[in-house]
Scaffold this motif. Structure first.
Motif, PDB file in Angstrom:
ATOM      1  N   VAL A 151       0.860  -1.195   0.000  1.00 50.04           N
ATOM      2  CA  VAL A 151       0.000   0.000   0.000  1.00 50.04           C
ATOM      3  C   VAL A 151       0.893   1.241   0.000  1.00 50.04           C
ATOM      4  N   LYS A 152       0.652   2.132  -0.961  1.00 52.07           N
ATOM      5  CA  LYS A 152       1.433   3.371  -1.025  1.00 52.07           C
ATOM      6  C   LYS A 152       0.852   4.383  -0.043  1.00 52.07           C
ATOM      7  N   ILE A 153       1.745   5.121   0.639  1.00 52.86           N
ATOM      8  CA  ILE A 153       1.293   6.106   1.634  1.00 52.86           C
ATOM      9  C   ILE A 153       1.979   7.447   1.366  1.00 52.86           C
ATOM     10  N   HIS A 154       1.176   8.485   1.263  1.00 51.88           N
ATOM     11  CA  HIS A 154       1.701   9.823   1.000  1.00 51.88           C
ATOM     12  C   HIS A 154       1.210  10.801   2.063  1.00 51.88           C
ATOM     13  N   GLY A 155       1.908  11.921   2.192  1.00 55.16           N
ATOM     14  CA  GLY A 155       1.466  12.979   3.106  1.00 55.16           C
ATOM     15  C   GLY A 155       1.428  14.316   2.383  1.00 55.16           C
ATOM     16  N   LEU A 156       0.353  15.055   2.577  1.00 58.68           N
ATOM     17  CA  LEU A 156       0.210  16.379   1.973  1.00 58.68           C
ATOM     18  C   LEU A 156      -0.175  17.396   3.032  1.00 58.68           C
ATOM     19  N   MET A 157       0.177  18.648   2.780  1.00 62.57           N
ATOM     20  CA  MET A 157      -0.317  19.766   3.595  1.00 62.57           C
ATOM     21  C   MET A 157      -1.166  20.650   2.710  1.00 62.57           C
ATOM     22  N   MET A 158      -2.330  21.053   3.244  1.00 61.42           N
ATOM     23  CA  MET A 158      -3.227  21.888   2.453  1.00 61.42           C
ATOM     24  C   MET A 158      -3.427  23.247   3.114  1.00 61.42           C
ATOM     25  N   ASP A 159      -3.513  24.269   2.284  1.00 62.03           N
ATOM     26  CA  ASP A 159      -3.895  25.592   2.767  1.00 62.03           C
ATOM     27  C   ASP A 159      -5.426  25.608   2.872  1.00 62.03           C
ATOM     28  N   PRO A 160      -5.986  25.833   4.075  1.00 62.13           N
ATOM     29  CA  PRO A 160      -7.435  25.716   4.250  1.00 62.13           C
ATOM     30  C   PRO A 160      -8.217  26.866   3.610  1.00 62.13           C
ATOM     31  N   ASP A 161      -7.508  27.892   3.150  1.00 56.37           N
ATOM     32  CA  ASP A 161      -8.184  29.011   2.494  1.00 56.37           C
ATOM     33  C   ASP A 161      -8.194  28.856   0.974  1.00 56.37           C
ATOM     34  N   THR A 162      -7.087  28.325   0.427  1.00 56.29           N
ATOM     35  CA  THR A 162      -6.969  28.267  -1.039  1.00 56.29           C
ATOM     36  C   THR A 162      -7.060  26.842  -1.593  1.00 56.29           C
ATOM     37  N   GLY A 163      -6.781  25.836  -0.750  1.00 59.79           N
ATOM     38  CA  GLY A 163      -6.757  24.454  -1.233  1.00 59.79           C
ATOM     39  C   GLY A 163      -5.411  24.057  -1.821  1.00 59.79           C
ATOM     40  N   CYS A 164      -4.455  24.984  -1.825  1.00 53.64           N
ATOM     41  CA  CYS A 164      -3.125  24.684  -2.367  1.00 53.64           C
ATOM     42  C   CYS A 164      -2.442  23.605  -1.511  1.00 53.64           C
ATOM     43  N   VAL A 165      -1.857  22.581  -2.164  1.00 53.05           N
ATOM     44  CA  VAL A 165      -1.192  21.526  -1.401  1.00 53.05           C
ATOM     45  C   VAL A 165       0.304  21.538  -1.643  1.00 53.05           C
ATOM     46  N   GLU A 166       1.045  21.094  -0.622  1.00 56.23           N
ATOM     47  CA  GLU A 166       2.464  20.799  -0.793  1.00 56.23           C
ATOM     48  C   GLU A 166       2.710  19.380  -0.321  1.00 56.23           C
ATOM     49  N   VAL A 167       3.683  18.734  -0.952  1.00 55.28           N
ATOM     50  CA  VAL A 167       3.978  17.349  -0.644  1.00 55.28           C
ATOM     51  C   VAL A 167       4.861  17.279   0.603  1.00 55.28           C
ATOM     52  N   VAL A 168       4.443  16.489   1.577  1.00 53.10           N
ATOM     53  CA  VAL A 168       5.253  16.268   2.780  1.00 53.10           C
ATOM     54  C   VAL A 168       6.007  14.955   2.635  1.00 53.10           C
ATOM     55  N   ASN A 169       5.287  13.921   2.248  1.00 51.25           N
ATOM     56  CA  ASN A 169       5.891  12.602   1.981  1.00 51.25           C
ATOM     57  C   ASN A 169       5.282  12.051   0.708  1.00 51.25           C
ATOM     58  N   GLN A 170       6.100  11.444  -0.113  1.00 48.14           N
ATOM     59  CA  GLN A 170       5.558  10.775  -1.286  1.00 48.14           C
ATOM     60  C   GLN A 170       5.932   9.303  -1.254  1.00 48.14           C
ATOM     61  N   ASN A 171       4.901   8.446  -1.299  1.00 54.05           N
ATOM     62  CA  ASN A 171       5.072   6.994  -1.376  1.00 54.05           C
ATOM     63  C   ASN A 171       6.100   6.456  -0.387  1.00 54.05           C
ATOM     64  N   GLN A 172       5.877   6.752   0.889  1.00 55.79           N
ATOM     65  CA  GLN A 172       6.774   6.218   1.922  1.00 55.79           C
ATOM     66  C   GLN A 172       6.479   4.751   2.153  1.00 55.79           C
TER      67      GLN A 172
END
Ligand SMILES: [Zn+2]
Length: 172
Positions: A151-172
């Motif tokens: 199972v692939k697991i990723h982590g994202l952070m989202m801006d709650p005002d704009t919905g913009c995401v940044e990658v925290v972890n990709q496929n750990q």
């Protein structure tokens, strides 16, 4: 409040909602926060439509037993092969005053013993930073003996005002 919702439902029933499968089309599960700003934000911000993903929510997108159990169901019974943990900036779980919360509960008549069972310090006291929390939860899922290695697991952070995401972890 509930009357408003029931009335809205009557209006909603006037239009037809297409039937979709309970098996998520993208074989995807999302663990995210219950923050009201993420309602109707997380899915459109990631191009997800109804039926695409399982969405599990709790305060602070933490891996508690409830979230883990839901992921187990998602993986073994609903065909999920990929999990994304989505935290967000300005999360209400950061900087919670555990003692103030405890006092509020006592003032509303909650017994000491019931509050003790919540393990407030262990649960909320360790939530210091949203990005760190996403990293930790991704690791907890990765290290859980209940979640298979494929199972692939990723982590994202989202801006709650704009919905913009940044990658925290990709496929750990
Ligand atoms: Zn939050």
């Amino acid at each position: 409040m509930i009357e408003e919702l029931l009335s809205a439902n009557k209006n909603f029933m006037a239009k037809k909602t297409p039937v979709v499968s309970k098996y998520p089309r993208l074989r995807l599960a999302i663990l995210t926060c219950m923050d009201a700003r993420l309602v109707e934000l997380v899915e459109p911000a990631l191009g997800l439509a109804r039926g695409d993903a399982k969405v599990i929510k709790n305060a602070g997108n933490i891996l508690d037993q409830g979230a883990l159990r839901s992921l187990v169901v998602a993986v073994y019974l609903l065909g999920v092969g990929e999990i994304i943990v989505i935290g967000h900036r300005d999360c209400g779980m950061v900087g919670v005053d555990v003692q103030a919360l405890r006092q509020k509960m006592l003032a509303r008549g909650v017994p000491e013993g019931a509050i003790a069972e919540l393990n407030l310090v262990e649960w909320i006291g360790t939530f210091a930073d949203e990005t760190e929390n996403v990293r930790r939860v991704v690791m907890q899922i990765r290290n859980s003996p209940l979640i298979p290695r494929d199972v692939k697991i990723h982590g994202l952070m989202m801006d709650p005002d704009t919905g913009c995401v940044e990658v925290v972890n990709q496929n750990q």
